[in-house]
Scaffold this active site. Structure first.
Site, PDB file in Angstrom:
ATOM      1  N   LYS A  35     -61.463  78.547 -70.527  1.00 36.17           N
ATOM      2  CA  LYS A  35     -61.017  77.960 -71.802  1.00 36.17           C
ATOM      3  C   LYS A  35     -59.623  78.505 -72.155  1.00 36.17           C
ATOM      4  O   LYS A  35     -59.176  79.511 -71.584  1.00 36.17           O
ATOM      5  CB  LYS A  35     -62.007  78.327 -72.915  1.00 36.17           C
ATOM      6  CG  LYS A  35     -62.085  79.824 -73.199  1.00 36.17           C
ATOM      7  CD  LYS A  35     -63.209  80.175 -74.153  1.00 36.17           C
ATOM      8  CE  LYS A  35     -63.333  81.689 -74.290  1.00 36.17           C
ATOM      9  NZ  LYS A  35     -64.575  82.088 -74.975  1.00 36.17           N
ATOM     10  N   TYR A 266     -31.729  91.122 -88.328  1.00 40.95           N
ATOM     11  CA  TYR A 266     -32.219  90.753 -89.661  1.00 40.95           C
ATOM     12  C   TYR A 266     -32.826  91.952 -90.378  1.00 40.95           C
ATOM     13  O   TYR A 266     -33.641  92.674 -89.812  1.00 40.95           O
ATOM     14  CB  TYR A 266     -33.303  89.678 -89.541  1.00 40.95           C
ATOM     15  CG  TYR A 266     -32.789  88.309 -89.185  1.00 40.95           C
ATOM     16  CD1 TYR A 266     -31.877  87.635 -89.990  1.00 40.95           C
ATOM     17  CD2 TYR A 266     -33.246  87.681 -88.031  1.00 40.95           C
ATOM     18  CE1 TYR A 266     -31.428  86.368 -89.658  1.00 40.95           C
ATOM     19  CE2 TYR A 266     -32.800  86.402 -87.681  1.00 40.95           C
ATOM     20  CZ  TYR A 266     -31.893  85.756 -88.502  1.00 40.95           C
ATOM     21  OH  TYR A 266     -31.452  84.506 -88.171  1.00 40.95           O
TER      22      TYR A 266
HETATM   23  C1  LIG Z   1     -65.154  83.234 -74.359  1.00 37.35           C
HETATM   24  C2  LIG Z   1     -66.587  83.343 -74.050  1.00 37.35           C
HETATM   25  C3  LIG Z   1     -67.026  84.176 -73.007  1.00 37.35           C
HETATM   26  C4  LIG Z   1     -66.115  85.102 -72.250  1.00 37.35           C
HETATM   27  O1  LIG Z   1     -65.876  86.274 -73.006  1.00 37.35           O
HETATM   28  P1  LIG Z   1     -65.010  87.480 -72.423  1.00 37.35           P
HETATM   29  O2  LIG Z   1     -65.137  88.547 -73.440  1.00 37.35           O
HETATM   30  O3  LIG Z   1     -63.619  86.978 -72.310  1.00 37.35           O
HETATM   31  O4  LIG Z   1     -65.577  87.831 -71.102  1.00 37.35           O
HETATM   32  C5  LIG Z   1     -68.369  84.117 -72.685  1.00 37.35           C
HETATM   33  N1  LIG Z   1     -69.234  83.334 -73.371  1.00 37.35           N
HETATM   34  C6  LIG Z   1     -68.842  82.550 -74.385  1.00 37.35           C
HETATM   35  C7  LIG Z   1     -69.832  81.720 -75.111  1.00 37.35           C
HETATM   36  C8  LIG Z   1     -67.511  82.540 -74.778  1.00 37.35           C
HETATM   37  O5  LIG Z   1     -67.122  81.776 -75.793  1.00 37.35           O
END
Ligand SMILES: *Cc1c(COP(=O)(O)O)cnc(C)c1O
Length: 374
Positions: A35, A266
């Site tokens: 993702k 700035y």
């Molecule tokens: C993002 C996510 C993961 C992965 O988590 P990490 O801490 O990056 O390993 C696993 N399960 C779900 C449902 C997630 O949303």
């Protein structure tokens, strides 16, 4: 011509990190979380590597990401972990994506769409076993499972939960969540006749929580080379540790001398305490190098760490190179990653920004030109 700011992604490091996760997963399958454009590392390139290394499934947040994977030719299961609303049902079925439902709201639509397409669709259910964010509470799980089983064209294919505190190795919370999850799935198993897969582990669960493997694990950040609790996590790695995957670099566009007492940039938030040699970098908050890093971050130039001075602006950052020899316009400056024997990690930057590595990687990776190193 490409921007002078450049993000490099190491395929070799991705492969190494997959192997580390694999080692910890034991017999559990791996669903690689890709993702958020693979946490800023490039979804399609990363997905290809993880599948080649043996990942059994891919995980994204939204349907649109799943479609991108399908259109690129990926045929493996793609889990949609957020955003399965009734309006998305038809598209989910059409693209053969794996719906992860959080309640009963989309089940009817999913059933209808499956029937229309003459397919039987496996549904995954997200339980809130203590995360307190999304999903169905344990007490309501059986009714939800029954609702799925009652749809002729649907069946329960999996049940998942998520740990809220798996990155905290001192906390006993994960054991409680694990217990709730285990208890509830025992009841669910009595209700169904087909095999069903159970999974709960993110990277923290995979690396730090005994007994969290179940049928599948869902690592994200560890695939991208960071421990969920920062460098402290490295102690659990065994012989083979995670390797950083992303490097973020830029080039010097001007070198100038200013006298003692010069206010920089700035707000003049930094005033030189000595005659100072400054290097000007064409990087700023529009590239994800956030203002929060002003007067606190370090970068590497000519294999030496030097400080960021003055306020980071939209496209300009200043560094103090007074103590570094032989620096020229056009030289590489490393903002994240290594040069020589010096290294700046995503956890270093997260510390300066008062956040976590995840956010740093997403920011840098998504806001800059990326080069994938095979
Ligand atoms: C993002 C996510 C993961 C992965 O988590 P990490 O801490 O990056 O390993 C696993 N399960 C779900 C449902 C997630 O949303």
């Amino acid at each position: 011509m490409k921007s002078l700011n450049r993000v490099e992604i190491s395929a070799a490091a991705l492969r190494n990190n997959f192997a580390v996760c694999h080692e910890h997963a034991g017999r559990a399958d791996i669903l690689a979380m890709v993702k958020a454009d693979a946490y800023g590392h490039g979804m399609l390139n990363c997905a290809e590597i993880f599948i080649n290394e043996g990942a059994k499934a891919l995980g994204v947040a939204e349907v649109s990401e799943g479609i991108t994977l399908r259109e690129a030719g990926f045929s493996q299961p793609v889990f949609i972990l957020a955003g399965v609303i009734p309006q998305a049902a038809q598209t989910i079925i059409e693209y053969n994506l794996t719906p992860v439902v959080t309640d009963g709201i989309a089940i009817k639509e999913l059933g209808k769409a499956a029937a229309q397409n003459s397919v039987i669709v496996g549904v995954q259910v997200k339980m809130d076993a203590g995360m307190g964010r999304q999903g169905t509470l344990p007490a309501d799980m059986l009714a939800l499972v029954q609702q799925i089983e009652d749809q002729e064209s649907l069946y329960l294919q999996g049940v998942l939960a998520h740990f809220p505190l798996a990155d905290d190795r001192q906390s006993t919370n994960s054991q409680q969540v694990l217990e709730t999850f285990t208890k509830t799935i025992e009841q669910i198993k009595l209700l169904i006749s087909q095999p069903c897969s159970f999974h709960i582990a993110n990277s923290g669960g995979l690396l730090y929580v005994d007994g969290a493997g179940f049928d599948m694990v869902r690592p994200g950040i560890s695939l991208y080379g960071c421990y969920p609790d920062g460098e402290a996590g490295r102690s659990v790695a065994g012989s083979r540790g995670l390797e950083p995957v992303m490097k973020f670099s830029t080039r010097i566009i001007q070198i100038r001398e200013v006298p003692e007492g010069t206010g920089l940039g700035y707000g003049h938030s930094f005033v030189t305490a000595r005659p100072t040699t400054l290097a000007v970098l064409p990087v700023g908050y529009e590239d994800g190098y956030l203002r929060k890093l002003s007067n606190i971050a370090e970068v590497i130039v000519n294999c030496q760490k030097v400080p960021v001075v003055g306020r980071i602006s939209m496209n300009i950052t200043l560094i103090d190179i007074t103590d570094v020899a032989d620096v020229q316009v056009g030289d590489e400056v490393v903002l994240l990653g290594s040069q020589g024997d010096q290294e700046i990690t995503a956890d270093d930057i997260a510390g300066w920004m008062d956040t976590i590595s995840y956010e740093v990687l997403c920011l840098f990776g998504r806001m800059n030109d990326r080069v994938f190193q095979k």
